[in-house]
Design an enzyme around this catalytic site. Structure first.
Site, PDB file in Angstrom:
ATOM      1  N   SER A   1       0.846  -1.186   0.000  1.00  0.00           N
ATOM      2  CA  SER A   1       0.000   0.000   0.000  1.00  0.00           C
ATOM      3  C   SER A   1       0.884   1.239   0.000  1.00  0.00           C
ATOM      4  O   SER A   1       2.055   1.172   0.391  1.00  0.00           O
ATOM      5  CB  SER A   1      -0.882   0.002   1.262  1.00  0.00           C
ATOM      6  OG  SER A   1      -1.524   1.247   1.448  1.00  0.00           O
TER       7      SER A   1
ATOM      8  N   TYR B   1      -1.371  -0.913  10.622  1.00  0.00           N
ATOM      9  CA  TYR B   1      -1.464  -1.159   9.185  1.00  0.00           C
ATOM     10  C   TYR B   1      -0.251  -0.580   8.459  1.00  0.00           C
ATOM     11  O   TYR B   1       0.363  -1.252   7.621  1.00  0.00           O
ATOM     12  CB  TYR B   1      -2.751  -0.532   8.651  1.00  0.00           C
ATOM     13  CG  TYR B   1      -2.998  -0.753   7.170  1.00  0.00           C
ATOM     14  CD1 TYR B   1      -3.418  -1.989   6.699  1.00  0.00           C
ATOM     15  CD2 TYR B   1      -2.820   0.281   6.253  1.00  0.00           C
ATOM     16  CE1 TYR B   1      -3.650  -2.200   5.343  1.00  0.00           C
ATOM     17  CE2 TYR B   1      -3.053   0.080   4.901  1.00  0.00           C
ATOM     18  CZ  TYR B   1      -3.463  -1.157   4.447  1.00  0.00           C
ATOM     19  OH  TYR B   1      -3.697  -1.353   3.111  1.00  0.00           O
TER      20      TYR B   1
END
Length: 252
Positions: free
Chosen positions: A142, A155
């Site tokens: 990401s 995350y």
């Protein structure tokens, strides 16, 4: 067809980006093993691939379980004789302020997003090496692995670690002809981003941070995954391919 005859595994393939990748790979001639915890949704993806004339294997897998991962890897090797492509797409994101984040929150993100990718990658790579396959492994990272976003310390850290895992694997596996790269999506319309995508006000404000002025679709990432899985990226390894409408480069 760019993946004709190739055997591919896509984890996290019941919804969103993983689902789009599995369908895209199948449309390009790959034999696709789809793996996820949500078996009902997985069967829907399987049906779509079979209806289009593709070959598919559906296996319920929790990437935190080495026993289930071994069952996945062994099942694919027994059925198709090897593994050519692996996409680690299984992942979670449950935002929480840093001061309120629990140890359980942290461990769950690390176990699924990072450790799970390590376990599946290692076992798939062993099969590739044993069978002399010059394969491709894609880690679904990401832009959060390259720049932090608030309320997502677990995350962000898991995706940053995933990128360094990818680079380490690329170094260690290059001599075997195995390429390893990361895909780093920006804001993509999936279940995880639904609270923003489906809220007109939040949606309008968020796209202001994206130079291209729109939120991406799972198919945008599937096309990039196809590139990394195919021979078109044959001289590319150890790289983070960002697909985010320009958001990461934007300074303000």
């Amino acid at each position: 067809m760019r993946l004709k005859g190739k055997a591919a595994i896509v984890t996290g393939s019941s919804h969103g980006i993983g689902r789009a990748i599995a369908l895209r790979f199948a449309s390009e001639g790959a034999k696709v093993a789809i793996a996820d915890l949500e078996k009902d949704a997985l069967e829907e993806v399987k049906a779509l691939i079979e209806q289009a004339g593709g070959e598919v294997l559906s296996i319920g897998v929790d990437v935190r379980s080495t026993a289930q991962i071994d069952e996945l890897i062994e099942g694919v090797e027994q059925r198709w004789g090897g593994i050519d492509v692996l996409v680690n797409c299984a992942g979670i994101c449950s935002p929480a302020p840093f001061l309120e984040m629990t140890e359980a929150d942290w461990d769950r993100h690390m176990d699924i997003n990072l450790k799970g990718a390590f376990l599946v990658s290692q076992r798939a790579a062993r099969v590739m090496v044993r069978n002399g396959i010059r394969g491709a492994i894609i880690q679904m990272s990401s832009v959060n692995g390259m720049a932090a976003e608030g309320d997502q310390a677990h995350y962000n850290a898991s995706k940053g670690g995933l990128n360094l895992l990818m680079m380490s694997m690329a170094l260690d596996l290059a001599s075997h002809g195995i390429r390893v790269n990361s895909l780093c999506p920006g804001m993509i319309a999936t279940r995880l981003t639904k609270p923003i995508v489906d809220n007109p006000e939040l949606h309008r404000e968020y796209v202001k941070s994206i130079p291209m002025g729109m939120i991406g679709q799972p198919e945008d990432i599937a096309d990039a995954a196809l590139f990394l899985a195919s021979s078109e990226s044959r001289y590319m390894t150890g790289q983070c391919l960002v697909v985010d409408g320009g958001q990461l480069m934007k300074l303000s």
